[in-house]
Design a protein around this motif. Structure first.
Motif, PDB file in Angstrom:
ATOM      1  N   GLU A  52       0.845  -1.191   0.000  1.00 25.14           N
ATOM      2  CA  GLU A  52       0.000   0.000   0.000  1.00 25.14           C
ATOM      3  C   GLU A  52       0.884   1.246   0.000  1.00 25.14           C
ATOM      4  N   THR A  53       0.726   2.095  -1.012  1.00 25.21           N
ATOM      5  CA  THR A  53       1.537   3.308  -1.103  1.00 25.21           C
ATOM      6  C   THR A  53       0.692   4.458  -1.652  1.00 25.21           C
ATOM      7  N   SER A  54       1.247   5.648  -1.610  1.00 28.12           N
ATOM      8  CA  SER A  54       0.628   6.804  -2.261  1.00 28.12           C
ATOM      9  C   SER A  54       1.499   7.297  -3.404  1.00 28.12           C
ATOM     10  N   THR A  55       2.415   6.441  -3.856  1.00 26.10           N
ATOM     11  CA  THR A  55       3.370   6.873  -4.882  1.00 26.10           C
ATOM     12  C   THR A  55       3.476   5.919  -6.066  1.00 26.10           C
ATOM     13  N   PHE A  57       2.285   3.649  -9.199  1.00 22.75           N
ATOM     14  CA  PHE A  57       1.218   3.497 -10.185  1.00 22.75           C
ATOM     15  C   PHE A  57       1.806   3.209 -11.558  1.00 22.75           C
ATOM     16  N   GLN A 174      -3.568   4.001  -8.518  1.00 22.22           N
ATOM     17  CA  GLN A 174      -3.858   5.171  -7.687  1.00 22.22           C
ATOM     18  C   GLN A 174      -5.068   5.916  -8.238  1.00 22.22           C
ATOM     19  N   ASP A 175      -5.732   6.667  -7.343  1.00 27.97           N
ATOM     20  CA  ASP A 175      -6.821   7.555  -7.734  1.00 27.97           C
ATOM     21  C   ASP A 175      -6.354   8.999  -7.596  1.00 27.97           C
ATOM     22  N   PHE A 183      -2.671  11.616  -4.247  1.00 32.27           N
ATOM     23  CA  PHE A 183      -3.002  10.199  -4.093  1.00 32.27           C
ATOM     24  C   PHE A 183      -3.223   9.861  -2.624  1.00 32.27           C
ATOM     25  N   ASP A 184      -4.096   8.891  -2.366  1.00 34.73           N
ATOM     26  CA  ASP A 184      -4.395   8.426  -1.013  1.00 34.73           C
ATOM     27  C   ASP A 184      -4.018   6.951  -0.925  1.00 34.73           C
ATOM     28  N   ALA A 185      -3.069   6.635  -0.034  1.00 33.39           N
ATOM     29  CA  ALA A 185      -2.609   5.247   0.082  1.00 33.39           C
ATOM     30  C   ALA A 185      -3.751   4.296   0.424  1.00 33.39           C
ATOM     31  N   GLN A 187      -6.615   4.199  -0.713  1.00 35.10           N
ATOM     32  CA  GLN A 187      -7.412   3.870  -1.887  1.00 35.10           C
ATOM     33  C   GLN A 187      -6.596   3.141  -2.944  1.00 35.10           C
ATOM     34  N   SER A 188      -5.314   2.976  -2.705  1.00 32.27           N
ATOM     35  CA  SER A 188      -4.420   2.384  -3.714  1.00 32.27           C
ATOM     36  C   SER A 188      -4.731   0.909  -3.920  1.00 32.27           C
TER      37      SER A 188
END
Length: 243
Positions: A52-55, A57, A174-175, A183-185, A187-188
């Motif tokens: 799970e990340t926010s980076t 994609f 990612q969204d 980005f929100d981790a 939601q990844s």
């Protein structure tokens, strides 16, 4: 000198025909075996999102602009994410709008959104075993449907007369709440995804069922998985294996 008498074949007509038939059968079997070997050498790309990340994609580069009045979008998905957790499966955003997003909702339903409120489907939960997933939509009628492992949901009427606009970016994993950012981790996507294809028309039920079972179908003219350019960002592995 007298010519040597010509020796007759030890095989009669029936025996010669039998030998010919055996040779022909062997040739056919050899050809079939060669075809199977060639088929097995087809490389298949799989995207693996390990954490799970926010980076992390993947950006997919379309074959044509996403100016759509109808579409079929298909993919193969596996994830072990459980509980009340949103999962983005496909995100297409222009500078000002989420033009097309596909989600697993907090309650496990699957949905897609076209620039506003979404359409939702009560279907079996995604899990660690691969699921073949397709969503279809037609602007002229508003007909929206979801296919899971070749089985079609009920049809819902959604966004009749709407169109999907070109000029954006397609991201897997990612969204983006802004253009390629925010980005929100939580939601990844975490898991495995492959065979992402898209058409600018609604495919027949039979074609989608054939796709699920592994048969050859017309290639996607918006995204065609075997040739679509992928741009990797962050911790994503692109694994290539053979059928």
């Amino acid at each position: 000198m007298l010519a040597s008498p010509r020796r007759s074949s030890p095989l009669g007509p029936d025996a010669r025909q039998l030998r010919f038939d055996k040779m022909r059968l062997q040739a056919v079997l050899t050809l079939c075996a060669s075809s199977m070997v060639l088929a097995g050498s087809v490389p298949i790309r799989t995207l693996v999102f390990p954490t799970e990340t926010s980076t992390s994609f993947i950006e997919m580069v379309p074959l044509k602009p996403l100016n759509l009045r109808a579409f079929t979008l298909c993919m193969r998905v596996a994830t072990e994410l459980k509980g009340e957790r949103e999962i983005i499966l496909f995100a297409y955003r222009t500078r000002h709008y989420d033009e097309l997003n596909v989600w697993r909702e907090l309650d496990g339903r699957l949905s897609f959104y076209l620039s506003g409120e979404g359409v939702f489907f009560e279907v079996p939960q995604l899990g660690a075993l691969e699921t073949h997933l397709c969503v279809t939509w037609d602007s002229s009628s508003g007909a929206a449907a979801l296919f899971m492992n070749g089985r079609k949901s009920l049809t819902k009427i959604y966004k009749k007369g709407h169109s999907v606009n070109s000029g954006g970016k397609v991201l897997i994993g990612q969204d983006p709440d802004s253009y390629l950012g925010d980005f929100d981790a939580k939601q990844s996507f975490v898991g495995e995804m492959s065979d992402i294809n898209m058409w600018d028309s609604v495919l027949s039920d039979r074609t989608i069922q054939d796709m699920y079972s592994g048969k050859r179908v017309p290639k996607g003219n918006v995204f065609e998985w075997e040739t679509t350019e992928l741009k990797v960002n962050g911790d994503v592995e692109v694994i290539t294996h053979e059928l």
